[in-house]
Design a protein around this motif. Structure first.
Motif, PDB file in Angstrom:
ATOM      1  N   PHE A  18      45.620  48.186  36.978  1.00  0.00           N
ATOM      2  CA  PHE A  18      46.552  47.639  37.965  1.00  0.00           C
ATOM      3  C   PHE A  18      47.491  48.736  38.470  1.00  0.00           C
ATOM      4  N   THR A  74      47.580  37.117  40.936  1.00  0.00           N
ATOM      5  CA  THR A  74      47.072  38.480  41.139  1.00  0.00           C
ATOM      6  C   THR A  74      46.907  38.804  42.613  1.00  0.00           C
ATOM      7  N   SER A  96      41.572  44.549  43.968  1.00  0.00           N
ATOM      8  CA  SER A  96      41.837  43.528  42.943  1.00  0.00           C
ATOM      9  C   SER A  96      40.590  42.692  42.648  1.00  0.00           C
TER      10      SER A  96
END
Length: 130
Positions: A18, A74, A96
């Protein structure tokens, strides 16, 4: 074989992925200026998301609760919190959506761990070498 330590390790790797995704998307000065926001965002998106997904499934929540909530967090939270423009948001969304399968392939193929995305069977490297 005790595999309880796999999950915390998966969280750490997911945090790193991330962080790297956000670092790739934001210019260096913006990334540095927003370090605190990115850190808090990583805790919510990665740590809370993974804990909610894992324990939601473990405690019997329906899949349509424990799967979409972390996914929506997310997908929606980082572009909003980091005030990403359309181009950065598009890049973030692509990365993502690719990150979870990428992490799963790494864990499954190299380590033989299938807990990250258990519904997707990837043979381990060791199965080819045996």
């Amino acid at each position: 074989m005790n595999t309880a330590w796999h999950f915390p390790f998966m969280i750490l790797v997911s945090l790193l992925v991330f962080w790297l995704m956000v670092r790739l998307i934001l210019p260096q000065e913006e990334f540095r200026a927003k370090q605190a926001q990115i850190g808090l965002l990583a805790l919510v998106v990665v740590v809370f998301g993974m804990l909610f997904g894992k324990y939601g499934a473990t405690f019997g929540l329906p899949w349509w609760v424990y799967y979409p909530i972390p996914m929506l967090i997310t997908v929606l939270l980082p572009p909003v919190v980091l005030k990403m423009n359309r181009q950065k948001t598009a890049a973030y969304l692509v990365l993502s959506f690719l990150s979870a399968p990428f992490i799963h392939v790494l864990f499954s193929f190299f380590l033989g761990w299938r807990e990250y995305m258990p519904f997707w069977k990837i043979p381990a490297l060791s199965s080819y070498l045996a």
